[in-house]
Design a protein around this motif. Structure first.
Motif, mmCIF file in Angstrom:
data_model
loop_
_atom_site.group_PDB
_atom_site.id
_atom_site.type_symbol
_atom_site.label_atom_id
_atom_site.label_comp_id
_atom_site.label_asym_id
_atom_site.label_seq_id
_atom_site.Cartn_x
_atom_site.Cartn_y
_atom_site.Cartn_z
ATOM 1 N N GLY A 252 -15.211 -27.006 -40.138
ATOM 2 C CA GLY A 252 -14.470 -27.152 -41.426
ATOM 3 C C GLY A 252 -13.250 -25.895 -41.371
ATOM 4 N N ALA A 253 -13.080 -25.195 -40.355
ATOM 5 C CA ALA A 253 -12.323 -23.891 -39.941
ATOM 6 C C ALA A 253 -10.846 -24.427 -40.269
ATOM 7 N N PRO A 254 -10.454 -25.399 -39.564
ATOM 8 C CA PRO A 254 -8.851 -25.698 -39.309
ATOM 9 C C PRO A 254 -8.544 -26.157 -40.650
ATOM 10 N N TRP A 255 -9.137 -26.645 -41.631
ATOM 11 C CA TRP A 255 -8.612 -26.778 -42.725
ATOM 12 C C TRP A 255 -8.660 -25.789 -43.948
ATOM 13 N N LEU B 231 -18.581 -14.852 -46.270
ATOM 14 C CA LEU B 231 -19.529 -15.290 -47.258
ATOM 15 C C LEU B 231 -20.631 -16.209 -46.888
ATOM 16 N N VAL B 232 -20.135 -16.962 -46.026
ATOM 17 C CA VAL B 232 -21.102 -18.296 -45.553
ATOM 18 C C VAL B 232 -22.453 -17.205 -44.673
ATOM 19 N N CYS C 74 -23.192 -22.162 -37.979
ATOM 20 C CA CYS C 74 -21.676 -21.621 -37.195
ATOM 21 C C CYS C 74 -21.096 -23.137 -36.868
ATOM 22 N N GLY C 75 -21.953 -23.936 -36.501
ATOM 23 C CA GLY C 75 -21.353 -25.360 -36.042
ATOM 24 C C GLY C 75 -20.581 -26.043 -37.454
ATOM 25 N N LEU C 76 -21.035 -26.016 -38.320
ATOM 26 C CA LEU C 76 -20.537 -26.510 -39.701
ATOM 27 C C LEU C 76 -19.055 -25.893 -40.130
ATOM 28 N N ALA D 270 -31.680 -22.107 -34.405
ATOM 29 C CA ALA D 270 -31.146 -23.487 -34.730
ATOM 30 C C ALA D 270 -30.531 -23.424 -36.133
ATOM 31 N N TYR D 271 -31.094 -22.716 -36.879
ATOM 32 C CA TYR D 271 -30.454 -22.482 -38.271
ATOM 33 C C TYR D 271 -28.972 -22.037 -38.112
ATOM 34 N N TYR D 272 -28.819 -20.632 -37.621
ATOM 35 C CA TYR D 272 -27.506 -20.164 -37.490
ATOM 36 C C TYR D 272 -26.761 -21.143 -36.463
#
Length: 54
Positions: A19-22, A35-36, A13-15, A7-9
């Motif tokens: 945010g990846a497109p930006w 880094l994340v 990964c979902g968050l 659940a943590y990972y």
């Protein structure tokens, strides 16, 4: 992998995916993702301890 780790990972990964497109270029996404991942892996034992060693 136990349920807490999964659940943590999934949340991390979902968050990150949200945010990846930006983040811009591939290299920037790669560096931020690495880094994340390092921070997430380091924080999991602390969170596990906070939940009583779950």
């Amino acid at each position: 992998m136990d349920a807490l780790g999964l659940a943590y990972y999934a949340a991390v990964c979902g968050l990150l995916g949200l945010g990846a497109p930006w983040l811009g270029a591939r290299l920037a996404r790669l560096v931020v993702g690495a880094l994340v991942g390092v921070v997430a892996a380091g924080a999991l034992p602390l969170l596990r301890g906070a939940f009583g060693g779950y």
